[in-house]
Design a protein around this motif. Structure first.
Motif, PDB file in Angstrom:
ATOM      1  N   VAL A  13      -3.754   9.546   2.743  1.00 21.66           N
ATOM      2  CA  VAL A  13      -4.415   9.081   3.961  1.00 21.66           C
ATOM      3  C   VAL A  13      -4.058   7.622   4.242  1.00 21.66           C
ATOM      4  O   VAL A  13      -3.785   7.252   5.384  1.00 21.66           O
ATOM      5  CB  VAL A  13      -5.941   9.283   3.860  1.00 21.66           C
ATOM      6  N   ILE A  14      -4.018   6.823   3.200  1.00 22.14           N
ATOM      7  CA  ILE A  14      -3.651   5.412   3.376  1.00 22.14           C
ATOM      8  C   ILE A  14      -2.221   5.302   3.899  1.00 22.14           C
ATOM      9  O   ILE A  14      -1.937   4.508   4.816  1.00 22.14           O
ATOM     10  CB  ILE A  14      -3.840   4.626   2.061  1.00 22.14           C
ATOM     11  N   ALA A  15      -1.316   6.113   3.365  1.00 22.59           N
ATOM     12  CA  ALA A  15       0.076   6.098   3.837  1.00 22.59           C
ATOM     13  C   ALA A  15       0.149   6.518   5.305  1.00 22.59           C
ATOM     14  O   ALA A  15       0.905   5.931   6.092  1.00 22.59           O
ATOM     15  CB  ALA A  15       0.934   7.017   2.970  1.00 22.59           C
ATOM     16  N   ARG A  16      -0.639   7.501   5.674  1.00 21.93           N
ATOM     17  CA  ARG A  16      -0.637   7.958   7.075  1.00 21.93           C
ATOM     18  C   ARG A  16      -1.190   6.857   7.990  1.00 21.93           C
ATOM     19  O   ARG A  16      -0.646   6.603   9.064  1.00 21.93           O
ATOM     20  CB  ARG A  16      -1.463   9.234   7.220  1.00 21.93           C
ATOM     21  N   ALA A  17      -2.264   6.214   7.549  1.00 24.50           N
ATOM     22  CA  ALA A  17      -2.825   5.110   8.340  1.00 24.50           C
ATOM     23  C   ALA A  17      -1.816   3.978   8.465  1.00 24.50           C
ATOM     24  O   ALA A  17      -1.651   3.397   9.545  1.00 24.50           O
ATOM     25  CB  ALA A  17      -4.126   4.621   7.715  1.00 24.50           C
ATOM     26  N   ALA A  18      -1.118   3.677   7.380  1.00 19.59           N
ATOM     27  CA  ALA A  18      -0.115   2.607   7.417  1.00 19.59           C
ATOM     28  C   ALA A  18       0.998   2.942   8.407  1.00 19.59           C
ATOM     29  O   ALA A  18       1.469   2.061   9.138  1.00 19.59           O
ATOM     30  CB  ALA A  18       0.454   2.367   6.024  1.00 19.59           C
ATOM     31  N   SER A  19       1.389   4.204   8.467  1.00 18.65           N
ATOM     32  CA  SER A  19       2.444   4.581   9.411  1.00 18.65           C
ATOM     33  C   SER A  19       1.975   4.421  10.852  1.00 18.65           C
ATOM     34  O   SER A  19       2.780   4.153  11.746  1.00 18.65           O
ATOM     35  CB  SER A  19       2.919   6.009   9.154  1.00 18.65           C
ATOM     36  N   CYS A  20       0.673   4.551  11.077  1.00 13.23           N
ATOM     37  CA  CYS A  20       0.127   4.405  12.437  1.00 13.23           C
ATOM     38  C   CYS A  20       0.105   2.956  12.909  1.00 13.23           C
ATOM     39  O   CYS A  20      -0.101   2.697  14.095  1.00 13.23           O
ATOM     40  CB  CYS A  20      -1.275   5.008  12.508  1.00 13.23           C
ATOM     41  N   LEU A  21       0.339   2.018  11.995  1.00 14.87           N
ATOM     42  CA  LEU A  21       0.401   0.617  12.401  1.00 14.87           C
ATOM     43  C   LEU A  21       1.619   0.347  13.281  1.00 14.87           C
ATOM     44  O   LEU A  21       1.669  -0.679  13.957  1.00 14.87           O
ATOM     45  CB  LEU A  21       0.427  -0.300  11.174  1.00 14.87           C
ATOM     46  N   GLN A  22       2.570   1.264  13.272  1.00 12.79           N
ATOM     47  CA  GLN A  22       3.778   1.123  14.093  1.00 12.79           C
ATOM     48  C   GLN A  22       3.661   1.863  15.426  1.00 12.79           C
ATOM     49  O   GLN A  22       4.600   1.870  16.219  1.00 12.79           O
ATOM     50  CB  GLN A  22       4.985   1.656  13.321  1.00 12.79           C
ATOM     51  N   VAL A  55      -2.841  -5.094   2.384  1.00 10.59           N
ATOM     52  CA  VAL A  55      -2.757  -6.489   2.826  1.00 10.59           C
ATOM     53  C   VAL A  55      -1.382  -6.757   3.434  1.00 10.59           C
ATOM     54  O   VAL A  55      -1.279  -7.374   4.499  1.00 10.59           O
ATOM     55  CB  VAL A  55      -3.056  -7.459   1.668  1.00 10.59           C
ATOM     56  N   ASP A  56      -0.333  -6.256   2.794  1.00  6.13           N
ATOM     57  CA  ASP A  56       1.019  -6.442   3.330  1.00  6.13           C
ATOM     58  C   ASP A  56       1.169  -5.761   4.688  1.00  6.13           C
ATOM     59  O   ASP A  56       1.752  -6.331   5.621  1.00  6.13           O
ATOM     60  CB  ASP A  56       2.067  -5.889   2.362  1.00  6.13           C
ATOM     61  N   ALA A  57       0.650  -4.537   4.802  1.00  2.00           N
ATOM     62  CA  ALA A  57       0.777  -3.780   6.048  1.00  2.00           C
ATOM     63  C   ALA A  57       0.045  -4.471   7.189  1.00  2.00           C
ATOM     64  O   ALA A  57       0.572  -4.605   8.304  1.00  2.00           O
ATOM     65  CB  ALA A  57       0.254  -2.359   5.862  1.00  2.00           C
ATOM     66  N   VAL A  58      -1.177  -4.926   6.932  1.00  5.64           N
ATOM     67  CA  VAL A  58      -1.950  -5.603   7.979  1.00  5.64           C
ATOM     68  C   VAL A  58      -1.348  -6.977   8.272  1.00  5.64           C
ATOM     69  O   VAL A  58      -1.261  -7.386   9.432  1.00  5.64           O
ATOM     70  CB  VAL A  58      -3.440  -5.696   7.588  1.00  5.64           C
ATOM     71  N   SER A  59      -0.898  -7.666   7.249  1.00  8.58           N
ATOM     72  CA  SER A  59      -0.278  -8.981   7.463  1.00  8.58           C
ATOM     73  C   SER A  59       0.960  -8.872   8.338  1.00  8.58           C
ATOM     74  O   SER A  59       1.236  -9.772   9.141  1.00  8.58           O
ATOM     75  CB  SER A  59       0.077  -9.625   6.121  1.00  8.58           C
ATOM     76  N   ALA A  60       1.699  -7.786   8.214  1.00  6.50           N
ATOM     77  CA  ALA A  60       2.876  -7.587   9.078  1.00  6.50           C
ATOM     78  C   ALA A  60       2.464  -7.519  10.541  1.00  6.50           C
ATOM     79  O   ALA A  60       3.213  -7.959  11.426  1.00  6.50           O
ATOM     80  CB  ALA A  60       3.622  -6.320   8.666  1.00  6.50           C
ATOM     81  N   CYS A  61       1.267  -7.019  10.807  1.00  7.02           N
ATOM     82  CA  CYS A  61       0.776  -6.934  12.190  1.00  7.02           C
ATOM     83  C   CYS A  61       0.450  -8.300  12.778  1.00  7.02           C
ATOM     84  O   CYS A  61       0.311  -8.440  13.993  1.00  7.02           O
ATOM     85  CB  CYS A  61      -0.458  -6.024  12.258  1.00  7.02           C
ATOM     86  N   LEU A  62       0.338  -9.310  11.927  1.00  6.30           N
ATOM     87  CA  LEU A  62       0.092 -10.664  12.426  1.00  6.30           C
ATOM     88  C   LEU A  62       1.294 -11.201  13.199  1.00  6.30           C
ATOM     89  O   LEU A  62       1.176 -12.195  13.908  1.00  6.30           O
ATOM     90  CB  LEU A  62      -0.232 -11.608  11.257  1.00  6.30           C
TER      91      LEU A  62
END
Length: 142
Positions: free
Chosen positions: A23-32, A58-65
């Motif tokens: 689920v975390i991997a799927r959520a991370a993919s939705c950041l794109q 943290v890395d995934a959300v930080s990339a959204c910055l």
């Protein structure tokens, strides 16, 4: 559609166990995703799904910055303090540059991220917020 993807991510955050890697991997993919509502749902789901301080989150959300959309940077700034332990040094290092962002609402969000996530008495955070009292935008000075 975007609304279905958003609803799906929010539903997964409600039914999945904390730490569920799929689920975390799927959520991370939705950041794109192209749609803000989906990216926002994905970031919000991290606050429920990951343990505080999880490096991948943290890395995934930080990339959204660094996203081109102001709204995405704002959501990421609101999410970081929710997935980090208060006082985690990664917050300041991630947020500091956005205190000079061209968008006044992003600068305000950066101040709020420090207010909610920095350790009480953190000299760097105090100095950064004091500097914001001189900001040209009233929303940041408040």
């Amino acid at each position: 559609s975007a609304s279905v993807r958003e609803a799906s991510i929010l539903a997964l955050a409600d039914v999945a166990a904390q730490g569920d890697a799929r689920v975390i991997a799927r959520a991370a993919s939705c950041l794109q995703d192209m749609e803000l509502c989906v990216r926002q749902a994905a970031m919000n789901s991290f606050a429920v799904l990951v343990e505080k301080g999880d490096q991948n989150a943290v890395d995934a959300v930080s990339a959204c910055l660094h996203h081109t959309a102001d709204c995405t940077r704002q959501v990421a700034l609101g999410t970081l303090p929710r997935i980090l332990v208060r006082g985690d040094d990664r917050l300041y290092s991630s947020v500091a540059t956005l205190l000079k962002d061209p968008s006044d609402t992003v600068r305000w969000s950066a101040v709020m991220a420090l207010a909610t996530g920095a350790k009480v008495g953190d000299g760097r955070a105090v100095a950064a917020v004091l500097d914001c009292l001189e900001d040209s935008a009233s929303i940041v000075r408040q």
